[in-house]
Design a protein around this motif. Structure first.
Motif, PDB file in Angstrom:
ATOM      1  N   UNK A  52      -6.884  12.208 -41.433  1.00 39.72           N
ATOM      2  CA  UNK A  52      -7.857  13.309 -41.409  1.00 39.72           C
ATOM      3  C   UNK A  52      -9.265  12.768 -41.156  1.00 39.72           C
ATOM      4  N   UNK A  53      -9.579  11.637 -41.780  1.00 36.58           N
ATOM      5  CA  UNK A  53     -10.905  11.040 -41.602  1.00 36.58           C
ATOM      6  C   UNK A  53     -11.163  10.728 -40.136  1.00 36.58           C
ATOM      7  N   UNK A  54     -10.171  10.145 -39.492  1.00 36.07           N
ATOM      8  CA  UNK A  54     -10.308   9.832 -38.068  1.00 36.07           C
ATOM      9  C   UNK A  54     -10.461  11.103 -37.245  1.00 36.07           C
ATOM     10  N   UNK A  55      -9.686  12.133 -37.580  1.00 37.95           N
ATOM     11  CA  UNK A  55      -9.780  13.403 -36.861  1.00 37.95           C
ATOM     12  C   UNK A  55     -11.172  14.017 -37.005  1.00 37.95           C
TER      13      UNK A  55
ATOM     14  N   UNK B 206       0.268   3.606 -33.961  1.00 34.47           N
ATOM     15  CA  UNK B 206      -0.718   2.760 -33.301  1.00 34.47           C
ATOM     16  C   UNK B 206      -0.825   1.421 -34.027  1.00 34.47           C
ATOM     17  N   UNK B 207      -0.894   0.303 -33.298  1.00 35.25           N
ATOM     18  CA  UNK B 207      -1.093  -0.988 -33.972  1.00 35.25           C
ATOM     19  C   UNK B 207      -2.364  -0.985 -34.821  1.00 35.25           C
TER      20      UNK B 207
ATOM     21  N   UNK C  62       4.594  -6.406 -36.328  1.00 34.99           N
ATOM     22  CA  UNK C  62       3.235  -5.900 -36.164  1.00 34.99           C
ATOM     23  C   UNK C  62       3.026  -4.669 -37.038  1.00 34.99           C
ATOM     24  N   UNK C  63       1.885  -4.600 -37.705  1.00 34.96           N
ATOM     25  CA  UNK C  63       1.583  -3.451 -38.567  1.00 34.96           C
ATOM     26  C   UNK C  63       1.127  -2.264 -37.718  1.00 34.96           C
ATOM     27  N   UNK C  64       1.604  -1.081 -38.085  1.00 34.33           N
ATOM     28  CA  UNK C  64       1.289   0.131 -37.341  1.00 34.33           C
ATOM     29  C   UNK C  64       0.822   1.210 -38.314  1.00 34.33           C
ATOM     30  N   UNK C  65       0.203   2.253 -37.758  1.00 34.81           N
ATOM     31  CA  UNK C  65      -0.247   3.368 -38.590  1.00 34.81           C
ATOM     32  C   UNK C  65      -0.225   4.652 -37.774  1.00 34.81           C
ATOM     33  N   UNK C  66      -0.121   5.777 -38.475  1.00 33.13           N
ATOM     34  CA  UNK C  66      -0.088   7.066 -37.816  1.00 33.13           C
ATOM     35  C   UNK C  66      -1.489   7.600 -37.536  1.00 33.13           C
ATOM     36  N   UNK C  67      -1.582   8.422 -36.498  1.00 32.26           N
ATOM     37  CA  UNK C  67      -2.847   9.090 -36.151  1.00 32.26           C
ATOM     38  C   UNK C  67      -2.592  10.598 -36.059  1.00 32.26           C
ATOM     39  N   UNK C  68      -1.754  11.106 -36.946  1.00 30.04           N
ATOM     40  CA  UNK C  68      -1.228  12.464 -36.852  1.00 30.04           C
ATOM     41  C   UNK C  68      -2.282  13.524 -36.524  1.00 30.04           C
ATOM     42  N   UNK C  69      -3.312  13.625 -37.351  1.00 28.67           N
ATOM     43  CA  UNK C  69      -4.278  14.708 -37.203  1.00 28.67           C
ATOM     44  C   UNK C  69      -5.133  14.572 -35.946  1.00 28.67           C
ATOM     45  N   UNK C  70      -5.297  13.355 -35.460  1.00 29.10           N
ATOM     46  CA  UNK C  70      -6.070  13.163 -34.233  1.00 29.10           C
ATOM     47  C   UNK C  70      -5.388  13.808 -33.032  1.00 29.10           C
ATOM     48  N   UNK C  71      -4.074  13.899 -33.068  1.00 26.38           N
ATOM     49  CA  UNK C  71      -3.362  14.539 -31.966  1.00 26.38           C
ATOM     50  C   UNK C  71      -3.681  16.025 -31.909  1.00 26.38           C
ATOM     51  N   UNK C  72      -3.795  16.654 -33.075  1.00 29.55           N
ATOM     52  CA  UNK C  72      -4.164  18.067 -33.106  1.00 29.55           C
ATOM     53  C   UNK C  72      -5.585  18.259 -32.584  1.00 29.55           C
ATOM     54  N   UNK C  73      -6.502  17.368 -32.983  1.00 26.51           N
ATOM     55  CA  UNK C  73      -7.871  17.450 -32.476  1.00 26.51           C
ATOM     56  C   UNK C  73      -7.887  17.281 -30.964  1.00 26.51           C
TER      57      UNK C  73
ATOM     58  N   UNK D 275      -3.907   8.719 -23.471  1.00 23.80           N
ATOM     59  CA  UNK D 275      -5.149   9.479 -23.357  1.00 23.80           C
ATOM     60  C   UNK D 275      -5.788   9.723 -24.712  1.00 23.80           C
ATOM     61  N   UNK D 276      -4.970   9.977 -25.729  1.00 25.08           N
ATOM     62  CA  UNK D 276      -5.495  10.178 -27.080  1.00 25.08           C
ATOM     63  C   UNK D 276      -6.142   8.893 -27.589  1.00 25.08           C
ATOM     64  N   UNK D 277      -5.489   7.751 -27.353  1.00 27.44           N
ATOM     65  CA  UNK D 277      -6.063   6.472 -27.786  1.00 27.44           C
ATOM     66  C   UNK D 277      -7.381   6.186 -27.071  1.00 27.44           C
ATOM     67  N   UNK D 278      -7.463   6.553 -25.796  1.00 27.01           N
ATOM     68  CA  UNK D 278      -8.723   6.380 -25.075  1.00 27.01           C
ATOM     69  C   UNK D 278      -9.832   7.227 -25.710  1.00 27.01           C
ATOM     70  N   UNK D 279      -9.485   8.451 -26.091  1.00 23.81           N
ATOM     71  CA  UNK D 279     -10.455   9.316 -26.759  1.00 23.81           C
ATOM     72  C   UNK D 279     -10.928   8.696 -28.064  1.00 23.81           C
TER      73      UNK D 279
END
Length: 324
Positions: free
Chosen positions: A10-13, A202-203, A243-254, A308-312
């Protein structure tokens, strides 16, 4: 408007919205979910202050579900929603005024102009709909992080998809009664749930390198609060190279709001409730319309342009402050 149970994603979003010069954030409402509602409000305030967005008001919303027992995602986001870092704003968000009357007032003032983004359980929306049944029609759009996505034709167990083997759909299941209320109303509604968001892990190095490169306070905040969060995702969705990864769930909605061209696949479906008899847990999924369908038809996203989301995200976190 943003409705958030402010945890790591959410913070990232919030940062993506706060940095966009074309976006006016009228208000942020808190809701329980990743942490208790009061912490969600304080976390949102902390994120906005870190981004220099002291102008954006934050209000307390719902602290408990409509009917069911309170559940939280503290095992993912930490007890404080911020990876147990203990970060707090200089001034906590007061309990009053409550955000739901604020929402209704803003909709009355900006009829047909507000895009509503719900990043947590849909309790605030449901309560507002109980007071104003035409709310979703009076918003320009409503984007919700939730649902199991589009169910297969005649599927009776959509939660059995491998994407849900660790965590199914907490934003809906934490207050299924609220989600059902939202799903039963007409409006320009988009659901962007774990069926699509779990495709984008995402890594962790992506964010660590950004923070090291830019020394940007927003980027450094994400790395500070995401260590345990990335640990959860890495244990749950491990990679062969460790490799450690993490979700960017809410950023996709944004991203569906800021860059609609990044939506690679979506269907128009009515929403239906499914129950796992083994656990009693209930979920929503988009189902094929039946002959003479009378249920509201909402948009359900099933694929995105993840690069494209990662570029954003990269463009945003590299942008120097101030963001206004």
């Amino acid at each position: 408007m943003v409705d958030t149970d402010t945890g790591v994603d959410d913070a990232l979003a919030l940062m993506l919205l706060a940095a966009d010069p074309e976006v006016e954030i009228l208000a942020v409402l808190s809701v329980f979910g990743n942490c208790h509602g009061d912490r969600a409000a304080d976390n949102a305030r902390y994120v906005l202050d870190t981004c220099g967005r002291h102008d954006v008001p934050v209000y307390r919303g719902s602290d408990v579900p409509l009917k069911q027992e309170l559940k939280l995602s503290s095992g993912v986001h930490g007890d404080d929603g911020f990876g147990n870092t203990g970060l707090r704003p200089e001034t906590s968000v007061p309990a009053e005024p409550n955000g739901i009357p604020i929402l209704l007032d803003l909709v009355a003032e900006h009829e047909g102009e507000i895009d509503y983004l719900a990043l947590g359980p849909q309790t605030n929306l449901a309560k507002a709909l109980q007071q104003e049944p035409r709310l979703l029609e009076r918003l320009r759009s409503t984007t919700i992080v939730g649902t199991l996505g589009p169910a297969l034709y005649h599927d009776t167990e959509p939660w059995a998809d491998r994407r849900f083997r660790v965590s199914r759909d907490p934003n809906v299941s934490f207050d299924i009664d609220a989600a059902e209320i939202v799903a039963s109303h007409e409006g320009n509604v988009t659901w962007c749930g774990p069926y699509v968001t779990r495709q984008a892990l995402v890594p962790e190095d992506f964010f660590l390198e950004l923070a090291a490169e830019t020394k940007s306070p927003p980027a450094e905040l994400i790395t500070a609060i995401s260590h345990d969060y990335a640990g959860f995702y890495s244990r749950s969705y491990g990679r062969p190279d460790t490799a450690r990864v993490m979700g960017i769930n809410d950023s996709l909605a944004v991203a569906t709001l800021l860059r609609p061209e990044l939506v690679a696949g979506a269907v128009q479906r009515p929403l239906q409730t499914f129950e796992d008899e083994a656990t009693g847990e209930r979920f929503l999924a988009g189902v094929h319309p039946v002959k003479g369908e009378t249920r509201p038809i909402h948009r359900v996203i099933f694929d995105m342009d993840f690069d494209g989301v990662l570029e954003l995200i990269g463009e945003t976190l590299r942008r120097p402050l101030p963001w206004r």
